[in-house]
Structures are given as structure tokens and as C-alpha cells.
Design a protein around this motif. Sequence first.
Motif, PDB file in Angstrom:
ATOM      1  N   PHE A 196       0.845  -1.206   0.000  1.00  0.00           N
ATOM      2  CA  PHE A 196       0.000   0.000   0.000  1.00  0.00           C
ATOM      3  C   PHE A 196       0.876   1.250   0.000  1.00  0.00           C
ATOM      4  CE2 PHE A 196      -4.277   1.515   2.027  1.00  0.00           C
ATOM      5  CZ  PHE A 196      -4.680   1.993   0.795  1.00  0.00           C
ATOM      6  N   ASP A 197       1.948   1.236   0.799  1.00  0.00           N
ATOM      7  CA  ASP A 197       2.853   2.378   0.865  1.00  0.00           C
ATOM      8  C   ASP A 197       3.515   2.654  -0.489  1.00  0.00           C
ATOM      9  OD1 ASP A 197       2.287   2.610   3.552  1.00  0.00           O
ATOM     10  OD2 ASP A 197       4.088   1.530   4.220  1.00  0.00           O
ATOM     11  N   VAL A 198       3.838   1.582  -1.207  1.00  0.00           N
ATOM     12  CA  VAL A 198       4.464   1.756  -2.527  1.00  0.00           C
ATOM     13  C   VAL A 198       3.556   2.573  -3.452  1.00  0.00           C
ATOM     14  CG1 VAL A 198       5.083   0.529  -4.652  1.00  0.00           C
ATOM     15  CG2 VAL A 198       5.977  -0.254  -2.447  1.00  0.00           C
ATOM     16  N   VAL A 199       2.263   2.316  -3.415  1.00  0.00           N
ATOM     17  CA  VAL A 199       1.323   3.070  -4.263  1.00  0.00           C
ATOM     18  C   VAL A 199       1.290   4.532  -3.844  1.00  0.00           C
ATOM     19  CG1 VAL A 199      -1.023   3.171  -5.185  1.00  0.00           C
ATOM     20  CG2 VAL A 199      -0.036   0.972  -4.534  1.00  0.00           C
ATOM     21  N   ARG A 200       1.357   4.768  -2.535  1.00  0.00           N
ATOM     22  CA  ARG A 200       1.392   6.155  -2.042  1.00  0.00           C
ATOM     23  C   ARG A 200       2.637   6.873  -2.563  1.00  0.00           C
ATOM     24  NH1 ARG A 200      -1.793  10.011  -0.964  1.00  0.00           N
ATOM     25  NH2 ARG A 200      -0.417  10.925  -2.512  1.00  0.00           N
ATOM     26  N   ILE A 201       3.754   6.190  -2.574  1.00  0.00           N
ATOM     27  CA  ILE A 201       4.993   6.781  -3.083  1.00  0.00           C
ATOM     28  C   ILE A 201       4.858   7.126  -4.559  1.00  0.00           C
ATOM     29  CG2 ILE A 201       7.422   6.284  -3.591  1.00  0.00           C
ATOM     30  CD1 ILE A 201       7.337   4.470  -1.024  1.00  0.00           C
ATOM     31  N   VAL A 202       4.304   6.215  -5.331  1.00  0.00           N
ATOM     32  CA  VAL A 202       4.106   6.460  -6.766  1.00  0.00           C
ATOM     33  C   VAL A 202       3.191   7.656  -6.975  1.00  0.00           C
ATOM     34  CG1 VAL A 202       3.112   5.513  -8.874  1.00  0.00           C
ATOM     35  CG2 VAL A 202       4.576   4.084  -7.437  1.00  0.00           C
ATOM     36  N   ALA A 203       2.130   7.756  -6.190  1.00  0.00           N
ATOM     37  CA  ALA A 203       1.214   8.893  -6.306  1.00  0.00           C
ATOM     38  C   ALA A 203       1.916  10.200  -5.964  1.00  0.00           C
ATOM     39  CB  ALA A 203      -0.005   8.686  -5.409  1.00  0.00           C
ATOM     40  N   ASP A 204       2.752  10.169  -4.920  1.00  0.00           N
ATOM     41  CA  ASP A 204       3.507  11.377  -4.560  1.00  0.00           C
ATOM     42  C   ASP A 204       4.447  11.793  -5.695  1.00  0.00           C
ATOM     43  OD1 ASP A 204       2.300  11.455  -2.092  1.00  0.00           O
ATOM     44  OD2 ASP A 204       3.949  10.451  -1.046  1.00  0.00           O
ATOM     45  N   ARG A 205       5.064  10.820  -6.319  1.00  0.00           N
ATOM     46  CA  ARG A 205       5.979  11.121  -7.415  1.00  0.00           C
ATOM     47  C   ARG A 205       5.215  11.646  -8.634  1.00  0.00           C
ATOM     48  NH1 ARG A 205      10.992   8.971  -7.786  1.00  0.00           N
ATOM     49  NH2 ARG A 205      10.663   8.033  -9.840  1.00  0.00           N
ATOM     50  N   LEU A 206       4.021  11.138  -8.859  1.00  0.00           N
ATOM     51  CA  LEU A 206       3.193  11.651  -9.956  1.00  0.00           C
ATOM     52  C   LEU A 206       2.809  13.109  -9.712  1.00  0.00           C
ATOM     53  CD1 LEU A 206       1.489  11.439 -12.520  1.00  0.00           C
ATOM     54  CD2 LEU A 206      -0.326  10.387 -11.131  1.00  0.00           C
ATOM     55  N   ILE A 207       2.424  13.422  -8.497  1.00  0.00           N
ATOM     56  CA  ILE A 207       2.088  14.813  -8.157  1.00  0.00           C
ATOM     57  C   ILE A 207       3.285  15.720  -8.402  1.00  0.00           C
ATOM     58  CG2 ILE A 207       1.488  16.371  -6.264  1.00  0.00           C
ATOM     59  CD1 ILE A 207      -0.168  14.056  -5.073  1.00  0.00           C
ATOM     60  N   TYR A 208       4.435  15.288  -7.950  1.00  0.00           N
ATOM     61  CA  TYR A 208       5.662  16.079  -8.147  1.00  0.00           C
ATOM     62  C   TYR A 208       5.949  16.262  -9.634  1.00  0.00           C
ATOM     63  CZ  TYR A 208      10.582  17.419  -8.022  1.00  0.00           C
ATOM     64  OH  TYR A 208      11.772  18.082  -8.219  1.00  0.00           O
TER      65      TYR A 208
END
Length: 319
Positions: free
Chosen positions: A236-248
Motif C-alpha cells: 500500500f505504501d508503494v502506491v502512495r509513493i508512486v502517487a507522490d511522485r506523480l504529483i511532483y
Amino acid sequence: MDHRIHKSDIGEVFERAGHRIPVEIKGDLEDAAMEFFLQGVNFGDSAEKEIQVRIFELELKEKLNPQSELYEGEIVLGLGFFVIGSFDPVHLLDYSGSIQYQRSGFRMDKVEEVVNRLFQNSLVYFDNWIKNQNLSNRALAKTFRLDIIEQKQESTDDKVYYEPERPLVWDDFKARPRPTSRNNATIFTSFSLEGVSLMDSGAVVQTLEINVYMLPMQSWVKTPSDYGLNHEQRHFDVVRIVADRLIYRLENTELNLDFYQAQINEAYLDSYREMNRLQELYETGTNHGLDQAGQTMWNGWIDEALDGSWERIEELLRR
């Protein structure tokens, strides 16, 4: 641009002797209309859009009124206004106007006067329209703005949204375990990107909402344990990281007014592929959670990435 089907004369008028003669535009109609518009338009400092005018109709009909012994005519003008951008011209509006006139046999100049007045009327018509539309019409937008929002969503039995202060519990895994699977647990995680485009004072405002979630009805566990729950939480955390990177990535990309939708879609697909790749690397690096040393190492990498330090994650993705 002259888009008339018949591009020769525009009609016939009567000369003083009563004979019909064709009416032709001196030179090329496109050049004559361009010269007329350029003389009648004050561009100032705010001309940010290139407008294409298509002439669809310019037709004259004239007849003799035997009672008044005057020639009575009507000239019809049909135009289309388009805005030129990076793709095909976008249609804005059409103008259709006509003027009726009377003239004596000595007033041949009356025809030219009426044609000029029709083109002038079309220009006034377009000017009034664009003054009312330039702040609200998407085709006339001057700038672009991206607003990314993450609203707190209420989790349900069907969907659990990512919340740092609310880690997963085994009750979130509601599907029936698969007896033939070698895994002790399986979690279905993903993220969504939804948005709407609005106009605000001449700017296109693209609002994007990003949600990270897991689906309880597609997630299951055989033998619950704290160690196993941590392994699934890290998925689940991995998806959060990917989403954060997409926002950036989106916030630091120069999005083009004409191409922003394609750019956003491309960024989303790249992130989706990145998510799948990271999940594979995580499973391999931990041997599906069986390698405790590997799990401990990945726990540290994921914590760093959640805090915004992506160096290790990026190194892994480059392999």
C-alpha cells in the motif's frame, strides 16, 4: 479564406442601358477581405489569438422595380470565424447577414458600399461576441493552471483509502483466501486520477484529484500475523509513493495549453507502469515476505521514500 463553391462573380447588376453585367471583386477576394479587415481592426497589445475567417457566401441579386424605376438589390454574406492553434482551426461562430438596397442607374458605387458595410457588420458582430466570450470560452483561453487536490475520503467495506494515521488491519482483507495460492495474503492496491477542466478569467483550470486505495473484496489472508500485515501495508505504501511522485512530476512539468490532457495522461500511464514495476521489485526483494532481512531493508527504503527521499527508489527503477 475563400470557401465559396463558385468563386467567379458574386452576381449581376444592371448598367444604365438596362443590360445585366457581372459583379466581380477586384483582384482576389481573400486579399481584398484581408485588406479590409486589417484596416478595420486595432489589434493593440492584447491580440493573443490568430483568427481565421472563412467566406462561405457572398451573393448579389438585383432587379428593376418598374414603378419606382429603381434597381432593388440584396447582398448576402456568410462567414465562419475560427481560432488557429496547434491543431486544426477551432470553429467559434458563424455570421450571416444581408442588406437590401435601392439605386439608380447612375449609382453603381452603391454595390461596393453595401458590400463594405456587410463586412463591417460582420466585424462588429464578431467583436461583440469575443468581448463576451474571451474569459469563458475554452478555445480562447490564454493561460493554463493546474490544481491538484487530495480530499480525505471515507473508507467503506468496498474501498479503503490510504491514510498515514490509519494503517491497514486484517479486517480490511475480506475476500476468501485462495487455497491453491502459495501466498499467505494478497492485497489489491491502486490509485486513480480524476479531473475536470473549467474556465476562470481566461485561464483553463485543470483540477486533478488523486486517490490511493485498496479493495477489501479482492484482498485476502490465510494466517494473520503482525509481520504479514506489515508486508501488505508496504504494498500500500508503494502506491502512495508512486502517487507522490506523480504529483511532483505534474507540478514540475510545463503543461501546454493545447497538449495538457495528453501530457497528463502520459504522466499517469508512466506512473502506473512505475507502480507495477516497484511492486515487482518489492516482491522479488523480499521473496514475497519470506526473506526477513530483505523485508527489513525494504521497510527502510519505503519509509525514506514516504518522507520524500526517492534516491534509492529511483536507483532500483533504473536497473
